[in-house]
Motif scaffolding. Structure first.
Motif, short mmCIF file in Angstrom:
data_model
loop_
_atom_site.label_atom_id
_atom_site.label_comp_id
_atom_site.label_asym_id
_atom_site.label_seq_id
_atom_site.Cartn_x
_atom_site.Cartn_y
_atom_site.Cartn_z
N GLU A 241 0.99 -1.24 0.10
CA GLU A 241 0.05 -0.02 -0.14
C GLU A 241 0.76 1.30 0.07
O GLU A 241 0.77 2.17 -0.60
N ARG A 242 1.89 1.11 0.93
CA ARG A 242 2.87 2.60 1.06
C ARG A 242 3.49 2.56 -0.57
O ARG A 242 3.63 3.75 -0.92
N ARG B 70 0.94 4.20 -3.17
CA ARG B 70 0.75 5.34 -2.71
C ARG B 70 2.17 6.45 -3.32
O ARG B 70 2.04 7.18 -3.67
#
Length: 93
Positions: free
Chosen positions: A39-40, A43
């Motif tokens: 997820e990081r 992003r």
């Protein structure tokens, strides 16, 4: 009837040999860590992509503005000034 009984016995024998696997105690923590890392990363890639598109659009805009002709065009020349004033004047009653 005999086929059903044979099938049932075969399935029971097969089921007796299957033992439920116990997951390692830290499986959830590991899976959650991997998910958070993905997820990081997603992003970060999105932020970098937006920054690149914004910078590219700015550079293209500046390049286009820099390609404007150095001499003033017909619209901004002094010759059309008198015509512009005449067309904007109001008729007197």
């Amino acid at each position: 009837m005999r086929t059903e009984r044979a099938l049932r016995e075969a399935l029971e024998t097969l089921a007796d040999g299957v033992h439920p696997a116990r997951p390692a105690p830290d499986v959830y923590r590991t899976a959650r860590g991997e998910w958070l890392r993905r997820e990081r990363r997603r992003r970060l890639v999105l932020v970098v992509l937006i920054a690149v598109v914004f910078a590219l659009a700015t550079l293209i805009g500046l390049w286009v503005l820099n390609q404007a002709p150095a001499h003033p065009g017909v619209i901004f020349s002094g010759a059309g000034e008198a015509v512009g004033h005449a067309s904007l004047s109001r008729p007197h009653p």
